[in-house]
Design a protein around this motif. Structure first.
Motif, short mmCIF file in Angstrom:
data_model
loop_
_atom_site.label_atom_id
_atom_site.label_comp_id
_atom_site.label_asym_id
_atom_site.label_seq_id
_atom_site.Cartn_x
_atom_site.Cartn_y
_atom_site.Cartn_z
N GLY A 1 0.81 -1.21 0.00
CA GLY A 1 0.00 0.00 0.00
C GLY A 1 0.85 1.25 0.00
O GLY A 1 0.35 2.35 0.27
N ASP A 2 2.12 1.10 -0.32
CA ASP A 2 3.07 2.21 -0.26
C ASP A 2 3.00 3.08 -1.52
O ASP A 2 3.27 2.62 -2.63
CB ASP A 2 4.49 1.65 -0.10
CG ASP A 2 5.50 2.71 0.29
OD1 ASP A 2 5.23 3.91 0.08
OD2 ASP A 2 6.58 2.34 0.79
N SER A 3 2.68 4.35 -1.34
CA SER A 3 2.54 5.27 -2.48
C SER A 3 3.87 5.57 -3.16
O SER A 3 3.89 6.14 -4.26
CB SER A 3 1.88 6.58 -2.02
OG SER A 3 2.68 7.21 -1.03
N ASP A 4 4.99 5.20 -2.54
CA ASP A 4 6.30 5.43 -3.16
C ASP A 4 6.47 4.66 -4.46
O ASP A 4 7.36 4.96 -5.27
CB ASP A 4 7.43 5.03 -2.19
CG ASP A 4 7.59 5.99 -1.03
OD1 ASP A 4 7.02 7.10 -1.10
OD2 ASP A 4 8.28 5.66 -0.06
N TYR A 5 5.62 3.65 -4.67
CA TYR A 5 5.72 2.83 -5.88
C TYR A 5 5.02 3.47 -7.09
O TYR A 5 5.09 2.92 -8.20
CB TYR A 5 5.12 1.44 -5.64
CG TYR A 5 5.92 0.59 -4.70
CD1 TYR A 5 7.20 0.14 -5.03
CD2 TYR A 5 5.41 0.23 -3.45
CE1 TYR A 5 7.94 -0.64 -4.16
CE2 TYR A 5 6.15 -0.55 -2.57
CZ TYR A 5 7.41 -0.98 -2.93
OH TYR A 5 8.14 -1.75 -2.05
N ILE A 6 4.38 4.59 -6.91
CA ILE A 6 3.62 5.21 -8.01
C ILE A 6 4.48 5.47 -9.25
O ILE A 6 4.08 5.12 -10.37
CB ILE A 6 2.93 6.51 -7.54
CG1 ILE A 6 1.78 6.16 -6.57
CG2 ILE A 6 2.40 7.31 -8.72
CD1 ILE A 6 1.10 7.37 -5.95
N PRO A 7 5.68 6.07 -9.13
CA PRO A 7 6.49 6.33 -10.33
C PRO A 7 6.85 5.06 -11.11
O PRO A 7 6.81 5.05 -12.34
CB PRO A 7 7.75 7.00 -9.76
CG PRO A 7 7.32 7.60 -8.49
CD PRO A 7 6.31 6.66 -7.92
N VAL A 8 7.19 3.99 -10.41
CA VAL A 8 7.55 2.74 -11.10
C VAL A 8 6.33 2.12 -11.75
O VAL A 8 6.42 1.53 -12.84
CB VAL A 8 8.25 1.75 -10.15
CG1 VAL A 8 7.29 1.13 -9.15
CG2 VAL A 8 8.91 0.64 -10.95
N VAL A 9 5.16 2.24 -11.12
CA VAL A 9 3.91 1.73 -11.72
C VAL A 9 3.65 2.43 -13.04
O VAL A 9 3.34 1.80 -14.06
CB VAL A 9 2.72 1.93 -10.75
CG1 VAL A 9 1.39 1.68 -11.49
CG2 VAL A 9 2.83 0.98 -9.57
N GLU A 10 3.78 3.75 -13.04
CA GLU A 10 3.52 4.52 -14.26
C GLU A 10 4.54 4.18 -15.36
O GLU A 10 4.19 4.13 -16.55
CB GLU A 10 3.55 6.01 -13.94
CG GLU A 10 2.40 6.44 -13.04
CD GLU A 10 2.46 7.91 -12.67
OE1 GLU A 10 1.38 8.51 -12.51
OE2 GLU A 10 3.57 8.45 -12.52
N GLU A 11 5.79 3.94 -14.98
CA GLU A 11 6.82 3.58 -15.95
C GLU A 11 6.51 2.22 -16.58
O GLU A 11 6.66 2.03 -17.79
CB GLU A 11 8.18 3.55 -15.27
CG GLU A 11 9.35 3.31 -16.21
CD GLU A 11 9.55 4.43 -17.21
OE1 GLU A 11 10.03 4.14 -18.33
OE2 GLU A 11 9.22 5.59 -16.89
#
Length: 220
Positions: A138-148
């Motif tokens: 549930g960590d929002s820090d993963y958002i950039p890698v998800v978008e990539e």
């Protein structure tokens, strides 16, 4: 006559893809804190099967920090339990990925685990190893890698407990699931509770059962 309005118009249709390949990435620290909060013990074999469903599973990965070098005596017992747990994961086919815990004045903390997970997700996406990544965190820090990863033409599903779930992360993923609704499907059953649920057999019940068997025998 065509129906213009329907009560089920907002019902989400889940698309399935032929021969869809999935890879599961589990943030161990995030899951540990969430499961401790709601006091459950996760059966990771069941969880992986539940998430993969009938899709082709490349592999499930589990990420966590481990102590290295000199560490306090009180941590040795805890590390022994953790080591046994990680060995269990390996035995059921889950790939365990670790980073050394970092010592701080406040104690030992995880450092670099999220980067290791993100790197694996990206690396496997570049190699076209999967179609869909299932991110269990549930960590929002993963958002950039998800978008990539989405830019590479891959889908990302987010799975987490309500306690540690990030709205921003759920919103950016192609699909999300809150695990609290499905706890019975991937947790260990408490044998003591199960025994309590079973009806007690009294002496009279045993006599009745014996007589019933005798009557059946005589009829034959």
């Amino acid at each position: 006559m065509s129906i213009l309005f329907s009560k089920e118009k907002d019902k989400k249709i889940e698309k399935r893809y032929i021969n869809e390949k999935v890879a599961i990435f589990i943030d161990g620290g995030n899951m540990f804190h969430a499961s401790n909060y709601i006091n459950i013990k996760i059966d990771y074999r069941k969880l992986v099967n539940f998430l993969a469903k009938d899709r082709w599973l490349l592999r499930a990965y589990f990420y966590t920090g481990i102590p290295q070098g000199d560490f306090p005596e009180e941590m040795k017992k805890q590390w022994k339990k953790q080591k046994s747990f990680l060995n269990e994961l390996k035995n059921i086919g889950i790939k365990v990925r670790t980073m050394p815990l970092k010592k701080t004045p406040e104690g030992f903390i995880e450092k670099g685990v999220d980067i290791l997970l993100a790197t694996d997700m990206l690396s496997l996406a570049f190699r076209d190893a999967y179609d869909t990544a299932i991110l269990v965190s549930g960590d929002s820090d993963y958002i950039p890698v998800v978008e990539e990863i989405q830019q590479l033409g891959k889908r990302v599903e987010n799975v987490s407990f309500k306690k540690t779930s990030s709205y921003e992360l759920r919103n950016v993923c192609d699909k999300y699931m809150i695990l609290d609704k499905y706890i019975d499907l991937f947790t260990y059953v408490d044998k003591q509770i199960e025994l309590k649920k079973q009806p007690k057999i009294t002496f009279v019940d045993k006599i009745k059962e014996i007589l019933k068997n005798i009557i059946k025998g005589n009829k034959k």
